[in-house]
Design a protein around this motif. Sequence first.
Motif, PDB file in Angstrom:
ATOM      1  N   MET A 209     -22.167  -0.703   0.911  1.00 30.64           N
ATOM      2  CA  MET A 209     -21.413  -1.693   1.117  1.00 30.64           C
ATOM      3  C   MET A 209     -20.513  -2.051  -0.253  1.00 30.64           C
ATOM      4  O   MET A 209     -20.972  -1.831  -1.292  1.00 30.64           O
ATOM      5  CB  MET A 209     -22.414  -2.980   0.876  1.00 30.64           C
ATOM      6  N   TYR A 210     -19.379  -2.651   0.157  1.00 31.49           N
ATOM      7  CA  TYR A 210     -18.610  -3.077  -0.726  1.00 31.49           C
ATOM      8  C   TYR A 210     -18.551  -4.440  -0.866  1.00 31.49           C
ATOM      9  O   TYR A 210     -18.491  -5.045   0.083  1.00 31.49           O
ATOM     10  CB  TYR A 210     -17.217  -2.090  -0.816  1.00 31.49           C
ATOM     11  N   VAL A 211     -17.941  -5.288  -1.969  1.00 31.19           N
ATOM     12  CA  VAL A 211     -17.721  -6.688  -1.937  1.00 31.19           C
ATOM     13  C   VAL A 211     -16.083  -6.937  -2.100  1.00 31.19           C
ATOM     14  O   VAL A 211     -15.517  -6.018  -3.036  1.00 31.19           O
ATOM     15  CB  VAL A 211     -18.593  -7.363  -2.880  1.00 31.19           C
ATOM     16  N   ALA A 212     -16.079  -7.898  -1.765  1.00 29.98           N
ATOM     17  CA  ALA A 212     -14.679  -8.548  -2.294  1.00 29.98           C
ATOM     18  C   ALA A 212     -14.380  -8.921  -3.850  1.00 29.98           C
ATOM     19  O   ALA A 212     -15.379  -9.362  -4.228  1.00 29.98           O
ATOM     20  CB  ALA A 212     -13.936  -9.838  -1.403  1.00 29.98           C
ATOM     21  N   VAL A 213     -13.318  -8.256  -4.459  1.00 38.12           N
ATOM     22  CA  VAL A 213     -13.399  -8.785  -6.043  1.00 38.12           C
ATOM     23  C   VAL A 213     -12.032  -9.057  -5.903  1.00 38.12           C
ATOM     24  O   VAL A 213     -10.927  -8.873  -5.085  1.00 38.12           O
ATOM     25  CB  VAL A 213     -13.490  -7.365  -6.637  1.00 38.12           C
ATOM     26  N   LYS A 214     -11.866 -10.168  -6.977  1.00 39.27           N
ATOM     27  CA  LYS A 214     -10.256 -10.551  -7.196  1.00 39.27           C
ATOM     28  C   LYS A 214      -9.683 -10.037  -8.399  1.00 39.27           C
ATOM     29  O   LYS A 214     -10.510  -9.574  -9.282  1.00 39.27           O
ATOM     30  CB  LYS A 214     -10.360 -12.163  -7.455  1.00 39.27           C
ATOM     31  N   GLY A 215      -8.377 -10.163  -8.592  1.00 39.92           N
ATOM     32  CA  GLY A 215      -7.719  -9.862  -9.900  1.00 39.92           C
ATOM     33  C   GLY A 215      -7.335  -8.218  -9.710  1.00 39.92           C
ATOM     34  O   GLY A 215      -7.329  -7.853  -8.581  1.00 39.92           O
ATOM     35  N   GLY A 216      -6.381  -7.800 -10.589  1.00 42.87           N
ATOM     36  CA  GLY A 216      -5.784  -6.532 -10.598  1.00 42.87           C
ATOM     37  C   GLY A 216      -4.369  -6.565  -9.805  1.00 42.87           C
ATOM     38  O   GLY A 216      -3.899  -5.422  -9.632  1.00 42.87           O
ATOM     39  N   GLU A 217      -3.875  -7.589  -9.302  1.00 41.14           N
ATOM     40  CA  GLU A 217      -2.727  -7.512  -8.630  1.00 41.14           C
ATOM     41  C   GLU A 217      -1.274  -7.046  -9.487  1.00 41.14           C
ATOM     42  O   GLU A 217      -0.664  -6.379  -8.954  1.00 41.14           O
ATOM     43  CB  GLU A 217      -2.390  -9.162  -8.284  1.00 41.14           C
ATOM     44  N   GLN A 218      -1.383  -7.362 -10.850  1.00 40.70           N
ATOM     45  CA  GLN A 218      -0.493  -6.928 -11.605  1.00 40.70           C
ATOM     46  C   GLN A 218      -0.625  -5.276 -11.903  1.00 40.70           C
ATOM     47  O   GLN A 218       0.222  -4.619 -11.619  1.00 40.70           O
ATOM     48  CB  GLN A 218      -0.573  -7.335 -12.902  1.00 40.70           C
ATOM     49  N   ALA A 219      -1.833  -4.861 -11.902  1.00 36.41           N
ATOM     50  CA  ALA A 219      -1.920  -3.169 -11.833  1.00 36.41           C
ATOM     51  C   ALA A 219      -1.610  -2.718 -10.675  1.00 36.41           C
ATOM     52  O   ALA A 219      -0.966  -1.676 -10.536  1.00 36.41           O
ATOM     53  CB  ALA A 219      -3.496  -3.085 -12.457  1.00 36.41           C
TER      54      ALA A 219
ATOM     55  N   GLY B 239       0.490  -3.656  -8.330  1.00 40.51           N
ATOM     56  CA  GLY B 239       1.890  -3.836  -8.121  1.00 40.51           C
ATOM     57  C   GLY B 239       2.652  -2.696  -9.034  1.00 40.51           C
ATOM     58  O   GLY B 239       3.452  -2.080  -8.770  1.00 40.51           O
ATOM     59  N   ASN B 240       2.077  -2.485 -10.474  1.00 38.75           N
ATOM     60  CA  ASN B 240       2.930  -1.469 -11.135  1.00 38.75           C
ATOM     61  C   ASN B 240       2.241  -0.090 -10.473  1.00 38.75           C
ATOM     62  O   ASN B 240       3.028   0.848 -11.015  1.00 38.75           O
ATOM     63  CB  ASN B 240       2.276  -1.744 -12.607  1.00 38.75           C
ATOM     64  N   ALA B 241       1.329   0.049 -10.250  1.00 38.55           N
ATOM     65  CA  ALA B 241       0.754   1.230  -9.719  1.00 38.55           C
ATOM     66  C   ALA B 241       1.564   1.705  -8.440  1.00 38.55           C
ATOM     67  O   ALA B 241       2.128   2.885  -8.488  1.00 38.55           O
ATOM     68  CB  ALA B 241      -0.690   1.149  -9.412  1.00 38.55           C
ATOM     69  N   HIS B 242       1.860   0.861  -7.781  1.00 36.48           N
ATOM     70  CA  HIS B 242       2.709   1.185  -6.467  1.00 36.48           C
ATOM     71  C   HIS B 242       4.107   1.432  -6.836  1.00 36.48           C
ATOM     72  O   HIS B 242       5.115   2.352  -6.451  1.00 36.48           O
ATOM     73  CB  HIS B 242       2.656   0.136  -5.460  1.00 36.48           C
ATOM     74  N   ARG B 243       4.629   0.758  -7.964  1.00 36.58           N
ATOM     75  CA  ARG B 243       5.882   0.954  -8.545  1.00 36.58           C
ATOM     76  C   ARG B 243       6.101   2.305  -9.034  1.00 36.58           C
ATOM     77  O   ARG B 243       7.094   3.078  -8.927  1.00 36.58           O
ATOM     78  CB  ARG B 243       6.171  -0.076  -9.576  1.00 36.58           C
ATOM     79  N   TRP B 244       5.130   2.736  -9.834  1.00 38.21           N
ATOM     80  CA  TRP B 244       4.848   3.980 -10.385  1.00 38.21           C
ATOM     81  C   TRP B 244       4.750   5.229  -9.165  1.00 38.21           C
ATOM     82  O   TRP B 244       5.772   6.066  -9.259  1.00 38.21           O
ATOM     83  CB  TRP B 244       3.751   4.335 -11.188  1.00 38.21           C
ATOM     84  N   LEU B 245       4.042   4.751  -8.301  1.00 39.36           N
ATOM     85  CA  LEU B 245       3.992   5.762  -7.080  1.00 39.36           C
ATOM     86  C   LEU B 245       5.605   5.961  -6.348  1.00 39.36           C
ATOM     87  O   LEU B 245       5.927   6.908  -6.256  1.00 39.36           O
ATOM     88  CB  LEU B 245       3.260   5.240  -5.872  1.00 39.36           C
ATOM     89  N   ALA B 246       6.324   5.053  -6.385  1.00 49.50           N
ATOM     90  CA  ALA B 246       7.493   4.845  -5.873  1.00 49.50           C
ATOM     91  C   ALA B 246       8.445   5.716  -6.523  1.00 49.50           C
ATOM     92  O   ALA B 246       9.410   6.543  -5.930  1.00 49.50           O
ATOM     93  CB  ALA B 246       8.112   3.568  -5.484  1.00 49.50           C
TER      94      ALA B 246
END
Lengths: 144, 370
Positions: B1-11, B13-20
């Motif tokens: 089971m996994y749970v909802a967590v908050k945070g990491g939006e900035q990370a 966003g930057n990870a997807h920018r690096w992916l692009a």
Amino acid sequence: MTDARRRQRILALSPGDRVEEAWSRLDIAPHYRCVRGPETGMAMVRGRMGGTGKAFHLGEMTLTRASVALEDGTLGHGWVKGRDHRHAELIALVDACAQHAEWEASLEEGVIAPLAARLAEEHEAQAEVAAATRVDFFTMVRGE
Amino acid sequence: MYVAVKGGEQAIGNAHRWLADRRRGEREQAELSVPQVQGQLRLAVDRVMAEASLYDPELAALAFKQASGDLIEAVFLLRAYRTTLPRLAESVPLDTALMRIERRISAAYKDIPGGQVLGPTYDYTHRLLDFMQLADGEVPAPERAEAVRAACPQILELLDAEGLMEREQDDGSEPFDITRDPPDFPVDRATRLQMLARGDEGYLLALGYSTQRGYGRNHPFAGEIRQGYVDVEIVVDECDEPVCIGEIALSECQMINQFGGTREAAPQFTRGYGLAFGHNERKTMAMALMDRALRAEELGEPIIGPAQQAEFVLAHADSVEASGFVSHLKLPHYVDFQSELELLRRLRREHAATQPADNPMPASPEAQSS
């Protein structure tokens, strides 16, 4: 095959820009409006077991359809694989216009016949390329 | 089971920018265009369409580019897009006998009406790297020969005057559709074929191979393999007759297999069938082997191999489902894992309590042996 069904087939098999080009060379410019779509969705494609047996669902393909009405109320419908809205709209427009006796012949001469001829040429060229890869087993027979 | 967590939006966003950025690669190189992928990486495009279960070469090429060439990710992207579209129509069952042939071979019959046509194949290539392709070489146009005006009928239906071949006949039954209702095992052959058609090629290839190595042997021959283009006709309210919406590229494989037969019916060759969007020959061969293997129960054969177990084979064939469930292990399981830690600590405390005081916890046998 009825004329309408044949027109739909030729127009759907031809690339959209080619249909547009053929249409634009005609001097038919009726006022019309889209009464449905153009809208893109999917068609579920069915196959047959062993090619001839019971049907099964193979998978879907994108499909765009349009229906237009001329000013006098004549309806036309078009369907084409893919997502080209203008292509579907043009097929519907040709379908509507072809129901008018004064336009039918010029549509046949100016759009359908040339598009059909072009498709036939392309299919012939493809068949010639395929024919060059036909295996001739007779070359393997020795001393007979 | 996994749970909802908050945070990491900035990370994120930057990870997807690096992916692009990674996807784009070195900026000195021209960017790969979708038409280039569609025109020059056609077999990848075809595989994405087949396994995504959606025929649209341009979107499959886009998915392939967007996924940086990860086929399973590309299949996922196109499958996800599929869910955004309404279904407008159903096709009339394809008539593959009317295919505009690019390739058509039989390993069972030598002389076939319409002939054996190799088409654009990798067969008979030497599998030597072609270093010319590192340079910009001109590619000559394909050779031409006089086209033959012969129809290309389905060989298995045609070349069997003796009735040695099992016949496939339409009883008009309406096929089940796994995209509308979840399959409930055991499933019929139409359902199996729909699931195999979207199944992962590598997985089906491995299972098909297992039947050849003895895990459910049925001695296949490639009765007929064909590739080419077939008109698609749909049924619409506005017309009495079906209308053609264009043509699609297809691959088809008809496998001939060893004999069925009962006390009443004489032994006959049995059949396995493979059909896929695009040029997907290996896929259709694997599919045909698997279609036949999964007919074991119907044909009264002993079920001795994994490839003959329909639920096992089909429930694990879809790469979107499989990668989804495997990949979910990457989601935060912190609470779940915390409870496992608590449990393990308690077990160890209880274990320690049972040990004599002068003999503290011994290393486990596994730890000693490793």
